[in-house]
Design a protein around this motif. Structure first.
Motif, PDB file in Angstrom:
ATOM      1  N   UNK A 286       7.945 -60.015  33.144  1.00  0.00           N
ATOM      2  CA  UNK A 286       7.267 -59.505  31.952  1.00  0.00           C
ATOM      3  C   UNK A 286       8.221 -58.561  31.210  1.00  0.00           C
ATOM      4  N   UNK A 287       9.026 -59.131  30.305  1.00  0.00           N
ATOM      5  CA  UNK A 287      10.012 -58.361  29.547  1.00  0.00           C
ATOM      6  C   UNK A 287       9.489 -58.099  28.139  1.00  0.00           C
ATOM      7  N   UNK A 288       8.416 -57.358  28.032  1.00  0.00           N
ATOM      8  CA  UNK A 288       7.810 -57.037  26.744  1.00  0.00           C
ATOM      9  C   UNK A 288       6.959 -55.783  26.919  1.00  0.00           C
ATOM     10  N   UNK A 289       6.603 -55.167  25.811  1.00  0.00           N
ATOM     11  CA  UNK A 289       5.683 -54.038  25.874  1.00  0.00           C
ATOM     12  C   UNK A 289       4.487 -54.291  24.969  1.00  0.00           C
ATOM     13  N   UNK A 290       3.484 -53.444  25.072  1.00  0.00           N
ATOM     14  CA  UNK A 290       2.362 -53.461  24.142  1.00  0.00           C
ATOM     15  C   UNK A 290       2.653 -52.519  22.968  1.00  0.00           C
ATOM     16  N   UNK A 291       3.391 -51.455  23.247  1.00  0.00           N
ATOM     17  CA  UNK A 291       3.807 -50.501  22.220  1.00  0.00           C
ATOM     18  C   UNK A 291       4.980 -49.697  22.744  1.00  0.00           C
ATOM     19  N   UNK A 292       5.854 -49.263  21.842  1.00  0.00           N
ATOM     20  CA  UNK A 292       6.981 -48.426  22.243  1.00  0.00           C
ATOM     21  C   UNK A 292       6.485 -47.075  22.733  1.00  0.00           C
ATOM     22  N   UNK A 293       7.302 -46.442  23.564  1.00  0.00           N
ATOM     23  CA  UNK A 293       6.941 -45.118  24.040  1.00  0.00           C
ATOM     24  C   UNK A 293       6.858 -44.125  22.886  1.00  0.00           C
ATOM     25  N   UNK A 294       6.005 -43.134  23.030  1.00  0.00           N
ATOM     26  CA  UNK A 294       5.984 -42.035  22.056  1.00  0.00           C
ATOM     27  C   UNK A 294       6.256 -40.697  22.721  1.00  0.00           C
ATOM     28  N   UNK A 295       6.638 -40.740  24.017  1.00  0.00           N
ATOM     29  CA  UNK A 295       7.061 -39.563  24.789  1.00  0.00           C
ATOM     30  C   UNK A 295       5.926 -38.639  25.190  1.00  0.00           C
ATOM     31  N   UNK A 296       4.749 -38.811  24.614  1.00  0.00           N
ATOM     32  CA  UNK A 296       3.594 -38.010  25.010  1.00  0.00           C
ATOM     33  C   UNK A 296       2.553 -38.872  25.727  1.00  0.00           C
ATOM     34  N   UNK A 297       2.773 -40.185  25.704  1.00  0.00           N
ATOM     35  CA  UNK A 297       1.906 -41.107  26.438  1.00  0.00           C
ATOM     36  C   UNK A 297       2.779 -42.048  27.267  1.00  0.00           C
ATOM     37  N   UNK A 298       3.775 -41.504  27.924  1.00  0.00           N
ATOM     38  CA  UNK A 298       4.738 -42.290  28.697  1.00  0.00           C
ATOM     39  C   UNK A 298       4.026 -43.121  29.757  1.00  0.00           C
ATOM     40  N   UNK A 299       4.196 -44.458  29.680  1.00  0.00           N
ATOM     41  CA  UNK A 299       3.563 -45.333  30.655  1.00  0.00           C
ATOM     42  C   UNK A 299       2.058 -45.188  30.692  1.00  0.00           C
ATOM     43  N   UNK A 300       1.443 -44.990  29.547  1.00  0.00           N
ATOM     44  CA  UNK A 300      -0.004 -44.776  29.471  1.00  0.00           C
ATOM     45  C   UNK A 300      -0.755 -45.856  30.241  1.00  0.00           C
ATOM     46  N   UNK A 301      -1.705 -45.447  31.060  1.00  0.00           N
ATOM     47  CA  UNK A 301      -2.444 -46.380  31.921  1.00  0.00           C
ATOM     48  C   UNK A 301      -3.600 -46.986  31.136  1.00  0.00           C
ATOM     49  N   UNK A 302      -3.311 -48.081  30.456  1.00  0.00           N
ATOM     50  CA  UNK A 302      -4.279 -48.733  29.582  1.00  0.00           C
ATOM     51  C   UNK A 302      -5.147 -49.705  30.388  1.00  0.00           C
ATOM     52  N   UNK A 303      -6.273 -50.175  29.828  1.00  0.00           N
ATOM     53  CA  UNK A 303      -7.173 -51.075  30.575  1.00  0.00           C
ATOM     54  C   UNK A 303      -6.483 -52.324  31.101  1.00  0.00           C
ATOM     55  N   UNK A 304      -5.574 -52.913  30.301  1.00  0.00           N
ATOM     56  CA  UNK A 304      -4.900 -54.123  30.760  1.00  0.00           C
ATOM     57  C   UNK A 304      -4.036 -53.857  31.993  1.00  0.00           C
ATOM     58  N   UNK A 305      -3.442 -52.656  32.059  1.00  0.00           N
ATOM     59  CA  UNK A 305      -2.661 -52.287  33.238  1.00  0.00           C
ATOM     60  C   UNK A 305      -3.558 -52.162  34.468  1.00  0.00           C
ATOM     61  N   UNK A 306      -4.726 -51.566  34.285  1.00  0.00           N
ATOM     62  CA  UNK A 306      -5.686 -51.468  35.392  1.00  0.00           C
ATOM     63  C   UNK A 306      -6.152 -52.847  35.843  1.00  0.00           C
ATOM     64  N   UNK A 307      -6.345 -53.760  34.881  1.00  0.00           N
ATOM     65  CA  UNK A 307      -6.755 -55.129  35.224  1.00  0.00           C
ATOM     66  C   UNK A 307      -5.706 -55.813  36.093  1.00  0.00           C
ATOM     67  N   UNK A 308      -4.424 -55.652  35.719  1.00  0.00           N
ATOM     68  CA  UNK A 308      -3.353 -56.279  36.497  1.00  0.00           C
ATOM     69  C   UNK A 308      -3.258 -55.652  37.888  1.00  0.00           C
ATOM     70  N   UNK A 309      -3.383 -54.338  37.968  1.00  0.00           N
ATOM     71  CA  UNK A 309      -3.363 -53.683  39.277  1.00  0.00           C
ATOM     72  C   UNK A 309      -4.470 -54.204  40.180  1.00  0.00           C
ATOM     73  N   UNK A 310      -5.646 -54.399  39.618  1.00  0.00           N
ATOM     74  CA  UNK A 310      -6.775 -54.903  40.397  1.00  0.00           C
ATOM     75  C   UNK A 310      -6.500 -56.324  40.890  1.00  0.00           C
ATOM     76  N   UNK A 311      -5.914 -57.161  40.013  1.00  0.00           N
ATOM     77  CA  UNK A 311      -5.600 -58.536  40.406  1.00  0.00           C
ATOM     78  C   UNK A 311      -4.591 -58.552  41.550  1.00  0.00           C
ATOM     79  N   UNK A 312      -3.549 -57.720  41.467  1.00  0.00           N
ATOM     80  CA  UNK A 312      -2.536 -57.675  42.520  1.00  0.00           C
ATOM     81  C   UNK A 312      -3.134 -57.126  43.812  1.00  0.00           C
TER      82      UNK A 312
END
Length: 276
Positions: free
Chosen positions: A160-186
């Motif tokens: 997965x060589x893509x992002x949903x949005x570039x970093x803004x330095x105040x939300x570094x690696x923000x844990x968004x719902x899609x990230x939680x969905x992938x964690x649950x699947x794994x």
């Protein structure tokens, strides 16, 4: 409503400030966050620093591991381009919506690093030159497609060589719902291993504010059950643009780094080139 995900119990919708203020008062609303409709491909990881040839050959360590029997899923811009080092009997396009040349460059570059056969130059081959690769675009539900890849094609490893949005330095690696969905699947399928590019916007977005720390992109980069990869120069110095933690919730990222600057790989129409 843009999308109603009944499996993971969240939905995406366009709403103004007044509507958000009303929505958050409902007792069943656990959180509200920004929806990221677009995904932007990133330059992938290099291969040479990893010492892949030492495990691909019988000598000196006796491994002889070239990826036989391994299926890899690649989620990227679109279909893979034609190249003699990416034979059709080991490269399968599942999503064919984005099949024009404009969408083929990045997936082909990634595929060259993962599984190029070494037909053009024997020393210029991928990490797993005898693996089979399957390609999806980024238009639909990626997490659902990873599950489909597991069930239909026996795919455990994915890139997965893509992002949903570039970093803004105040939300570094923000844990968004899609990230939680992938964690649950794994978590539910422990043989799955998604490999995610950490991002390449650190110097552009964060140099003044944080000296490029706290610069992990937003997307699957914030997942807890994936390998997030940063990139290096040939002399093993970190590239300034390579994202680095901590994440917004205090976790270390990336887990691994390797060469990713000036990597020679393959392009559509049997071309070879260097990418950065």
């Amino acid at each position: 409503i843009i999308n109603n995900d009944k499996v993971h119990h969240h939905f995406s919708a366009y709403a103004n400030k007044s509507q958000l203020e009303k929505l958050i008062k409902f007792p069943f609303v656990y959180f509200i966050t920004k929806f990221y409709p677009n995904k932007t491909p990133l330059i992938y990881d290099g291969t040479l620093i990893m010492g892949a040839f030492q495990v691909q050959e019988e000598s000196p360590y006796g491994y002889n591991l070239k990826g036989e029997g391994v299926n890899v899923g690649i989620w990227d811009d679109g279909a893979v381009g034609a190249n003699i080092d990416l034979p059709v009997n080991r490269n399968f396009v599942v999503d064919k919506y984005f099949s024009s040349l404009a969408y083929m460059a990045h997936p082909t570059e990634v595929a060259g690093c993962v599984g190029a056969a070494g037909n053009t130059f024997p020393t210029l081959r991928g990490i797993a030159p005898r693996s089979s690769m399957y390609y999806w675009d980024l238009l639909d539900d990626v997490v659902g497609e990873i599950k489909t890849g597991k069930n239909n094609y026996n795919i455990d490893l994915s890139n997965h060589s893509y992002n949903f949005a570039s970093t803004n330095c105040f939300q570094s690696g923000l844990y968004i719902p899609e990230a939680a969905d992938l964690d649950k699947l794994v978590y539910e399928n422990p043989t799955l291993l998604p490999v995610v590019a950490v991002g390449n916007t650190a110097a552009f977005s964060c140099a003044v504010a944080t000296d490029t720390f706290s610069s992990v992109d937003i997307g699957f980069q914030g997942c807890k059950n994936v390998l997030t990869i940063g990139w290096l120069f040939f002399d093993e110095r970190a590239v300034e643009n390579s994202g680095r933690g901590p994440t917004e919730d205090g976790r270390l990222k990336p887990e691994l780094v390797t060469k990713g600057f000036a990597v020679t790989t393959f392009l559509p129409n049997n071309n070879v080139g260097s990418v950065f």
